[in-house]
Design an enzyme around this catalytic site. Structure first.
Site, PDB file in Angstrom:
ATOM      1  N   ASP A 190       0.849  -1.194   0.000  1.00  0.00           N
ATOM      2  CA  ASP A 190       0.000   0.000   0.000  1.00  0.00           C
ATOM      3  C   ASP A 190       0.882   1.240   0.000  1.00  0.00           C
ATOM      4  O   ASP A 190       1.952   1.260   0.605  1.00  0.00           O
ATOM      5  CB  ASP A 190      -0.908   0.014   1.240  1.00  0.00           C
ATOM      6  CG  ASP A 190      -2.158  -0.843   1.036  1.00  0.00           C
ATOM      7  OD1 ASP A 190      -2.252  -1.511  -0.017  1.00  0.00           O
ATOM      8  OD2 ASP A 190      -3.024  -0.836   1.922  1.00  0.00           O
ATOM      9  N   ASP A 192       0.522   4.041   1.412  1.00  0.00           N
ATOM     10  CA  ASP A 192       0.541   4.907   2.599  1.00  0.00           C
ATOM     11  C   ASP A 192       1.153   4.237   3.822  1.00  0.00           C
ATOM     12  O   ASP A 192       1.019   4.736   4.938  1.00  0.00           O
ATOM     13  CB  ASP A 192      -0.887   5.376   2.921  1.00  0.00           C
ATOM     14  CG  ASP A 192      -1.871   4.227   2.988  1.00  0.00           C
ATOM     15  OD1 ASP A 192      -1.424   3.070   3.120  1.00  0.00           O
ATOM     16  OD2 ASP A 192      -3.091   4.483   2.910  1.00  0.00           O
TER      17      ASP A 192
HETATM   18  N1  UDH Z   1      -5.363   3.428  -3.250  1.00  0.00           N
HETATM   19  C1  UDH Z   1      -4.996   4.484  -4.081  1.00  0.00           C
HETATM   20  N2  UDH Z   1      -5.933   5.372  -4.492  1.00  0.00           N
HETATM   21  C2  UDH Z   1      -7.232   5.269  -4.124  1.00  0.00           C
HETATM   22  C3  UDH Z   1      -7.607   4.209  -3.276  1.00  0.00           C
HETATM   23  C4  UDH Z   1      -6.653   3.318  -2.848  1.00  0.00           C
HETATM   24  O1  UDH Z   1      -3.843   4.625  -4.435  1.00  0.00           O
HETATM   25  O2  UDH Z   1      -8.042   6.117  -4.541  1.00  0.00           O
HETATM   26  C5  UDH Z   1      -4.363   2.386  -2.910  1.00  0.00           C
HETATM   27  C6  UDH Z   1      -3.266   2.875  -2.016  1.00  0.00           C
HETATM   28  O3  UDH Z   1      -2.103   2.143  -2.265  1.00  0.00           O
HETATM   29  C7  UDH Z   1      -3.829   2.554  -0.652  1.00  0.00           C
HETATM   30  C8  UDH Z   1      -4.453   1.188  -0.915  1.00  0.00           C
HETATM   31  O4  UDH Z   1      -4.997   1.313  -2.205  1.00  0.00           O
HETATM   32  O5  UDH Z   1      -2.861   2.523   0.354  1.00  0.00           O
HETATM   33  C9  UDH Z   1      -5.513   0.782   0.094  1.00  0.00           C
HETATM   34  O6  UDH Z   1      -6.550   1.756   0.187  1.00  0.00           O
HETATM   35  P1  UDH Z   1      -6.818   2.574   1.514  1.00  0.00           P
HETATM   36  O7  UDH Z   1      -5.533   3.201   1.961  1.00  0.00           O
HETATM   37  O8  UDH Z   1      -7.944   3.515   1.274  1.00  0.00           O
HETATM   38  O9  UDH Z   1      -7.246   1.447   2.539  1.00  0.00           O
HETATM   39  P2  UDH Z   1      -7.337   1.643   4.098  1.00  0.00           P
HETATM   40  O10 UDH Z   1      -7.805   0.349   4.646  1.00  0.00           O
HETATM   41  O11 UDH Z   1      -8.441   2.752   4.177  1.00  0.00           O
HETATM   42  O12 UDH Z   1      -6.128   2.251   4.671  1.00  0.00           O
HETATM   43  C10 UDH Z   1      -9.416   2.734   5.070  1.00  0.00           C
HETATM   44  C11 UDH Z   1     -10.270   3.963   4.841  1.00  0.00           C
HETATM   45  C12 UDH Z   1      -9.868   4.988   5.832  1.00  0.00           C
HETATM   46  C13 UDH Z   1     -10.993   5.864   6.235  1.00  0.00           C
HETATM   47  C14 UDH Z   1     -10.786   6.244   7.662  1.00  0.00           C
HETATM   48  C15 UDH Z   1     -11.170   7.636   7.944  1.00  0.00           C
HETATM   49  N3  UDH Z   1     -10.709   8.003   9.236  1.00  0.00           N
HETATM   50 MN    MN Z   2      -4.630   3.475   3.873  1.00  0.00          MN
END
Ligand code: UDH
Ligand code: MN
Length: 353
Positions: A190, A192
């Site tokens: 990922d 981030d």
């Molecule tokens: N990603 C992108 N672009 C996007 C969506 C996802 O590059 O528009 C990739 C990126 O590598 C990211 C990964 O997909 O790290 C996973 O997506 P995410 O970071 O959105 O997943 P996560 O589980 O997000 O971290 C949870 C949503 C957070 C909302 C919480 C608000 N406080």
């Molecule tokens: Mn994320």
């Protein structure tokens, strides 16, 4: 025998409580970390004392006369452990390039004094997260160089505004990365997540798929649940093909990582995990992206993984490659992966209400 009759219930209760505590610990912290905690197989890292990820990298400055004759040591001599990470101000690409002068076009690096023992492809699914990408590149390049890996960073960029599909992008990344080299290890990463300890080696386990991001700050440095496989993971090309790659059918946020965990089990493997005191990551804080809304079909899809995994994956992958481009810090693959199919909405059985 040694206990008086009246002490027995107390003994049994104590036994039950201690067993329950142990099971709970296994569940929350992972078996390996519990056993390491007990038997002290790994050092107890002190994350209040950190070092810069660029520390001593200059020791690897190439000597133009030198000829490589040997493999790099199994353990790199300049690993430091906990790293200082700040995710508040993304560095400029220029700054990252200047700090990483021996990274070659396409984000490729090979140790200068020795032959890298491991060939690692890092694959990052991406759209509209440029500042996160800069932060990650700033930390990841020196991190991988410290480990004396032969590596390339691939960024798989989803073109257009269709719903995001992380797992399908990773499949595309693997198919493309395998054109460039004979990788020992494919790391899904990922954009981030920044690793906090350079002993967390970006090397695959020979036997089983490995989950690297076992302790994310977002989850208070523990696992959200026992089978969690999201964030950063490492599979050999053989392991990846054995599970038929990742699913192509998860559009939007969630579920695809659980599908991957299930594929691993269904194909007869288990997963290994970096111990929790080592697999620590900082997640750059963010909100949910538009175009990556929660996938409401994910539970349904997961119910059918057992039936579908052999037909949905690398053997059914279709996409339109828009460009392949070597930038100074990574190989960029831009791809049109299509759009989510229109799913039938649930039949309304109670329409008359
Ligand atoms: N990603 C992108 N672009 C996007 C969506 C996802 O590059 O528009 C990739 C990126 O590598 C990211 C990964 O997909 O790290 C996973 O997506 P995410 O970071 O959105 O997943 P996560 O589980 O997000 O971290 C949870 C949503 C957070 C909302 C919480 C608000 N406080
Ligand atoms: Mn994320």
């Amino acid at each position: 025998m040694f206990l008086a009759r009246k002490d027995k219930p107390c003994f049994l209760v104590c036994l039950a409580v201690s067993q329950l505590t142990f099971i709970l610990l296994l569940y929350r912290r992972g078996a390996s970390s519990v056993f390491q905690g007990i038997f002290g197989a790994y050092p107890g890292w002190d994350y209040s004392k950190t070092q810069d990820v660029y520390t001593n990298l200059s020791l690897f400055v190439p000597d133009s006369e030198a000829v490589k004759t040997q493999y790099c040591p199994v353990k790199s001599p300049i690993l430091v452990g906990p790293l200082t990470i700040s995710v508040t101000k993304p560095p400029s690409l220029k700054k990252i390039q200047l700090k990483n002068r021996y990274v070659q076009s396409g984000g490729y690096f090979s140790p200068r004094h020795c032959f890298g023992r491991y060939r690692t492809a890092v694959i990052i699914p991406h759209r509209n997260r440029e500042s996160h990408l800069r932060t990650l590149l700033y930390y990841l390049h020196p991190f991988l160089q410290r480990q004396q890996l032969h590596y390339t960073i691939f960024v798989v960029h989803q073109a257009g505004n269709a719903t995001f599909n992380r797992a399908k992008l990773l499949n595309v990344g693997v198919r493309e990365a395998l054109r460039y080299d004979d990788w020992d290890c494919l790391i899904s990463h990922d954009v981030d997540l920044v690793p906090e300890n350079d002993y967390n080696l970006y090397v695959c386990d020979d036997l089983y798929p490995k989950h690297l991001s076992s302790a994310m700050d977002k989850f208070q440095y523990s696992l959200p649940y026992w089978t969690y496989f999201g964030g950063v993971s490492a599979l050999t090309p053989d392991q990846f093909m054995k599970i038929n790659g990742f699913p192509n059918t998860y559009w939007g946020w969630g579920g695809e990582d659980d599908d991957i965990a299930l594929r691993i089990r269904l194909s007869g493997m288990s997963m290994t995990r970096t111990p929790l005191n080592l697999g620590r990551y900082k997640m750059i804080p963010h909100d949910r992206d538009s175009g990556n809304e929660e996938n409401s079909h994910r539970h349904n899809l997961l119910r059918n993984t057992r039936l579908n995994w052999r037909d949905d994956g690398m053997n059914s992958l279709d996409f339109h490659l828009i460009s392949r481009e070597k930038t100074l810090l990574y190989t960029n693959i831009t791809v049109d992966i299509g759009d989510a199919p229109v799913m039938p909405t649930k039949a309304r059985r109670w329409q008359f209400f």
